[in-house]
Every structure is written in C-alpha cells, then in structure tokens.
Design a protein around this motif. Structure first.
Motif, mmCIF file in Angstrom:
data_model
loop_
_atom_site.group_PDB
_atom_site.id
_atom_site.type_symbol
_atom_site.label_atom_id
_atom_site.label_comp_id
_atom_site.label_asym_id
_atom_site.label_seq_id
_atom_site.Cartn_x
_atom_site.Cartn_y
_atom_site.Cartn_z
ATOM 1 N N PRO A 29 2.900 -4.861 6.515
ATOM 2 C CA PRO A 29 1.714 -4.581 5.695
ATOM 3 C C PRO A 29 0.613 -5.590 5.994
ATOM 4 O O PRO A 29 0.890 -6.776 6.207
ATOM 5 C CB PRO A 29 2.224 -4.737 4.255
ATOM 6 C CG PRO A 29 3.708 -4.574 4.354
ATOM 7 C CD PRO A 29 4.099 -5.118 5.689
ATOM 8 N N ARG A 30 -0.612 -5.131 6.036
ATOM 9 C CA ARG A 30 -1.722 -6.016 6.389
ATOM 10 C C ARG A 30 -2.069 -6.934 5.223
ATOM 11 O O ARG A 30 -2.345 -6.467 4.107
ATOM 12 C CB ARG A 30 -2.945 -5.203 6.798
ATOM 13 C CG ARG A 30 -2.756 -4.511 8.146
ATOM 14 C CD ARG A 30 -3.964 -3.662 8.485
ATOM 15 N NE ARG A 30 -5.130 -4.468 8.778
ATOM 16 C CZ ARG A 30 -5.406 -4.992 9.973
ATOM 17 N NH1 ARG A 30 -4.570 -4.808 10.989
ATOM 18 N NH2 ARG A 30 -6.498 -5.689 10.176
ATOM 19 N N ILE A 31 -2.034 -8.232 5.495
ATOM 20 C CA ILE A 31 -2.355 -9.224 4.473
ATOM 21 C C ILE A 31 -3.829 -9.098 4.096
ATOM 22 O O ILE A 31 -4.706 -9.027 4.956
ATOM 23 C CB ILE A 31 -2.053 -10.639 4.990
ATOM 24 C CG1 ILE A 31 -0.557 -10.785 5.300
ATOM 25 C CG2 ILE A 31 -2.483 -11.703 3.975
ATOM 26 C CD1 ILE A 31 -0.193 -12.092 5.964
ATOM 27 N N LYS A 38 4.182 -5.197 -1.944
ATOM 28 C CA LYS A 38 4.445 -4.485 -0.686
ATOM 29 C C LYS A 38 4.499 -5.452 0.484
ATOM 30 O O LYS A 38 5.326 -5.313 1.393
ATOM 31 C CB LYS A 38 3.361 -3.437 -0.449
ATOM 32 C CG LYS A 38 3.616 -2.569 0.777
ATOM 33 C CD LYS A 38 2.544 -1.498 0.920
ATOM 34 C CE LYS A 38 2.823 -0.626 2.149
ATOM 35 N NZ LYS A 38 1.772 0.430 2.303
ATOM 36 N N ILE A 39 3.614 -6.457 0.470
ATOM 37 C CA ILE A 39 3.597 -7.454 1.551
ATOM 38 C C ILE A 39 4.903 -8.245 1.566
ATOM 39 O O ILE A 39 5.524 -8.420 2.620
ATOM 40 C CB ILE A 39 2.387 -8.405 1.377
ATOM 41 C CG1 ILE A 39 1.082 -7.648 1.643
ATOM 42 C CG2 ILE A 39 2.514 -9.599 2.325
ATOM 43 C CD1 ILE A 39 -0.159 -8.469 1.354
ATOM 44 N N GLN A 220 -2.586 -9.971 13.109
ATOM 45 C CA GLN A 220 -2.894 -8.602 12.710
ATOM 46 C C GLN A 220 -4.333 -8.211 13.014
ATOM 47 O O GLN A 220 -4.663 -7.029 13.048
ATOM 48 C CB GLN A 220 -2.622 -8.413 11.213
ATOM 49 C CG GLN A 220 -1.139 -8.458 10.861
ATOM 50 C CD GLN A 220 -0.889 -8.264 9.370
ATOM 51 O OE1 GLN A 220 -1.760 -8.523 8.549
ATOM 52 N NE2 GLN A 220 0.299 -7.801 9.024
#
Length: 284
Positions: A29-31, A38-39, A220
C-alpha cells in the motif's frame, strides 16, 4: 581487519534487506495514500518485506559493533560497498552482464574500499563535542523538514526524497556512533544492558525508523537507480562531517580519496541500472 570484516557483514545484510524492500515496494500500500491499518497489514503480511526487515536488523546490529570499534567517518563510507555485493550476486547467480560504465563503477568502488580499509584500526574511546553535536543535529533536522515541504510541490520528488533518506540514515549513523562512544567513555561494555538502557538509543532508533519510512516512500515514488547512490552520498558526507567536528576524528587525504572513489563508483553502478533491460530480469 576486524573493523573491516564486521562492517562488510553489516553492509551485506543491509543491502540484502534493501533489495528485498525494493522488490516488495510495488505490491505494498502506498504510504500517504492508503489508511494506516491497510499499510500496517500490507507490510506485515509481505514475506519479502519482513525478510528484508530481518536482514536489515541483523546488519544494523553489526553496524553498531563496527562503530564501537572504528571511526564513523571510516565505517559508514565502507558500508557503501554493499552495492558491490549485489552486483556480484547478480553476475554469479543470475548470469547477467555488466555494461562498461558499470565495470568502471565496480572498479572505482573496489579501489575506494581498499583505500579506506587500509586505514581501519581499532580505536580507543573518543571525545565528544556536545555543542557541535547539538548544532549538527539541529541543522540537519531543519534541512530535512525543509526538503519534505518542498517535496510536496516538486515535479520530480525522487532527488529530494533520496536526500531526505540520506539525512535520516545519516543522523542514525551519527547517533549510533554517539551511543557507542557514550558507553565506552562511561567505562561500560557494548555487549551488556548498557546498550538497552542507553539514553541515546531511543533517538538513534527514531532516526533510523524515519530513514526507513522515507526509504519506503522514495522506493514507491522514484527509481532505485537514483535513490540509492544519492542517499548513500548524503549519509557518507554527514558521517565524515560529524566524525571530524563532533568526534574529533582525523580525516586523512587517503580516507577522503577512498570516499570519493566509492561515491563516484556507486553513481556509475546505478546510472544505467534502471534503463538496462537485463537488470529487470533480476526482479521476480
């Protein structure tokens, strides 16, 4: 050679961890965009990221021991030749070929490592200039927040993120040396409870965690071929400056030359890495 061997073990483990993190980055998951829950779940249930974390922690423990035995202005630049391990693994096990530029980078990195290793020696407890230390930490903290503010509006944030990563890990390296020096100057042993109850430990962990978080964001949003050499150059520069100003280490011309060779060699090793389609086969 004891300092050199411990440092090489540390950098091999840490670079292996970085490699695994980069492999896992695209599937996480994108920080800054996904929710915290979710992260956390995404990172914890990624076996590649968790294995990378284990490798990095092992390397960090060896790095602490290396800074206890040697100058931080020597140990930290020597850590940069971890890139050489990754290249050798790719060549030997994946049968990939290097470009001419990458061979030049490899050779320069080896020369730089030899220059630095020739000065490696066990040291006695060092002096600490606390005023310069405080000034150094304040300045790099201000620089870090300034860079992060600019990153939000930058068209190509990877350079700013890479510098920020370097500041985070650079502060961690300096605080690691401070922690080991503090233990030694108080007549205590590193392999004791003095490490766990050291007042500097929480700040050192916080700096490395900040560097780790920024590294995930950088991976990312940017190219590893840019991020890795830039952040390594920043970490090395901070280690040398802190070594001379805070810990009163002697920075010889040979050591500076070795650091220069490693920085240039690291740049060459990564300059074509993202553009070369051969390298992409190394990522599953």
């Amino acid at each position: 050679m004891k300092v050199v061997l411990i440092t090489l073990t540390a950098t091999f483990a840490i670079q292996l961890g970085y490699f695994l993190w980069k492999i896992a980055a695209d599937s996480l998951p994108r920080i800054g965009e996904a929710g915290i829950g979710k992260i956390i779940r995404g990172f914890l249930f990624s076996w590649q990221w968790m294995l990378g974390l284990v490798a990095t922690i092992v390397g960090w423990l060896f790095f602490i021991k290396a800074t206890d035995l040697g100058d931080v202005s020597l140990v930290q630049p020597l850590m940069s030749i971890g890139d050489l391990f990754l290249v050798l693994l790719v060549v030997v096990f994946l049968h990939e070929r290097l470009t001419k530029v990458e061979w030049i980078g490899l050779a320069l990195t080896v020369v730089g490592a030899m220059c630095i290793a020739s000065e490696a020696e066990l040291i006695e407890p060092v002096s600490i200039d606390w005023f310069r230390l405080a000034l150094f930490l304040v300045l790099i903290t201000v620089c870090l927040f300034g860079l992060l503010l600019r990153t939000k509006h930058a068209r190509r944030p990877e350079i700013l993120l890479a510098i920020s990563v370097g500041i985070g890990f650079g502060a961690g390296a300096v605080l690691t040396k401070l922690m080991t020096a503090y233990i030694a100057l108080n007549g205590q042993e590193l392999e004791s409870m003095a490490l766990l109850f050291n007042p500097i430990l929480p700040f050192m962990v916080a700096a490395n965690v900040a560097g780790l978080a920024l590294l995930q964001v950088a991976f990312q949003r940017g190219r590893a071929a840019v991020i890795i050499p830039v952040q390594l150059s920043v970490v090395n520069a901070l280690a040398v400056v802190a070594g001379a100003l805070v810990f009163l280490e002697t920075i010889s011309a040979l050591r500076l030359s070795g650091i220069g060779f490693i920085v240039v060699g690291t740049f060459f090793l990564h300059r074509t890495g993202e553009a070369n389609p051969v390298h992409k086969k190394s990522l599953p």
